[in-house]
Write an enzyme that holds these catalytic residues in place. Structure first.
Site, PDB file in Angstrom:
ATOM      1  CD  GLU A 194       3.010   2.256   1.225  1.00 45.86           C
ATOM      2  OE1 GLU A 194       3.454   1.167   1.592  1.00 45.86           O
ATOM      3  OE2 GLU A 194       2.927   3.241   1.981  1.00 45.86           O
ATOM      4  CG  HIS A 204       4.532   6.264   4.446  1.00 49.44           C
ATOM      5  ND1 HIS A 204       3.352   6.432   5.135  1.00 49.44           N
ATOM      6  CD2 HIS A 204       4.640   4.938   4.190  1.00 49.44           C
ATOM      7  CE1 HIS A 204       2.790   5.244   5.299  1.00 49.44           C
ATOM      8  NE2 HIS A 204       3.549   4.324   4.734  1.00 49.44           N
ATOM      9  CG  ASN A 250       7.328   2.221   6.821  1.00 50.50           C
ATOM     10  OD1 ASN A 250       8.014   2.607   7.768  1.00 50.50           O
ATOM     11  ND2 ASN A 250       6.342   2.939   6.307  1.00 50.50           N
ATOM     12  CD  GLU A 291       1.550   5.576   8.228  1.00 46.47           C
ATOM     13  OE1 GLU A 291       2.721   5.496   8.638  1.00 46.47           O
ATOM     14  OE2 GLU A 291       0.835   4.580   8.019  1.00 46.47           O
ATOM     15  CE  LYS A 343       3.340   1.954   8.150  1.00 46.15           C
ATOM     16  NZ  LYS A 343       1.924   2.023   7.800  1.00 46.15           N
ATOM     17  CB  SER A 348      -3.431  -4.505   4.296  1.00 44.68           C
ATOM     18  OG  SER A 348      -3.872  -3.467   5.152  1.00 44.68           O
ATOM     19  N   GLY A 367      -2.718  -0.198   6.841  1.00 46.78           N
ATOM     20  CA  GLY A 367      -3.030  -0.481   8.242  1.00 46.78           C
ATOM     21  C   GLY A 367      -4.497  -0.775   8.492  1.00 46.78           C
TER      22      GLY A 367
END
Ligand code: 13P
Length: 256
Positions: free
Chosen positions: A170, A98, A13, A100, A15, A216, A176
């Site tokens: 996730e 996701h 991904n 985010e 991003k 991560s 991150g």
């Protein structure tokens, strides 16, 4: 549960990273390193990079995916991209839900559900993301929350359509941050998701269902995570932008 019946999928991904020219370069760097992969290899890129990435991936074993799609076929939705548009350009896979997008762009379980529906209707494969925040983990509601996210997203999805869905677990606190879930934590929640799939679609569907871990994951920890019985792959952020690291994760999935 027999892990051997499931296809491992390692997906990057990217991003909001890389211009089209850089996307081409990155695919060109990754391709020779993953050509003998024993798992599916996917790179999900920003919309503007899709064409360049597709061109670079032609003739390789890398599939190019998108990072989101809208729930409508077309219409007055400034700045959005529909699943049909992705399908029309030959994109076969899309990340939906996701954290985010949930965190920064008002994505809810209901809009995730609607986007999953649209993606399936357009013939796409979906990487559906679920996962808890640190606060939710500390409250002890991780399993219930992830089960609920999964059930809402999959509402109305048929057993046949389920074959075009992958779920990525996730944990938000591991994205991150360099903080990875332990292999046991990752496996426990992936197992909960598999139980939900078994409840909804039966044991055979659950056994064949691919569940990824994301957060991560890197060259150093991938092997242990991917060796877990319910972890069938990874959704990789930062490390997917580094060819050698991404290739090491693909290698771990091939062996795990
Ligand atoms: P990182 O691998 O950078 O933690 O990101 C994980 C992720 O969000 C993949 O979708």
């Amino acid at each position: 549960m027999n892990k051997a019946v499931r296809k491992a999928v390692i997906a990057g991904n990217w991003k909001m990273n890389k211009t089209p020219a850089e996307a081409k370069e990155l695919i060109n760097a990754i391709a020779p390193l993953v050509k003998d992969a024993g798992c599916d290899v996917v790179a999900c890129t920003p919309f503007v990079d899709l064409s360049a990435a597709q061109e670079a991936a032609e003739g390789t074993n890398i599939q190019i995916g998108a990072e989101n799609c809208h729930w409508a076929v077309s219409g007055a939705f400034t700045g959005e991209v529909s699943a049909q548009m992705l399908a029309a350009m030959g994109v076969g896979i899309v990340i939906i839900g996701h954290s985010e997008r949930r965190q920064y762009f008002g994505e809810t379980d209901v809009t995730v559900h609607d986007r999953v529906r649209a993606a399936l209707d357009a013939g796409l494969t979906v990487i559906l993301c679920v996962g808890e925040t640190l606060e939710q983990r500390e409250q002890g509601i991780t399993n219930e929350l992830v089960a609920l996210q999964t059930k809402i997203a999959l509402g109305g999805v048929s057993g046949e359509e389920l074959k075009r869905i992958i779920i990525a677990y996730e944990p938000v606190w591991a994205i991150g941050t360099g903080k990875t879930a332990t292999a046991q934590q990752a496996n426990e929640v992936c197992h909960v998701i598999r139980e939900v799939i078994a409840q909804l679609y039966g044991p055979e569907a659950a056994e064949a269902f691919t569940i990824q871990y994301g957060g991560s994951m890197n060259a150093g920890n991938a092997a242990e995570l991917l060796a877990q019985p319910d972890v069938d792959g990874g959704l990789i952020g930062g490390a997917s932008l580094k060819p050698a690291d991404f290739a090491a994760i693909v290698k771990a999935a091939t062996e795990g």
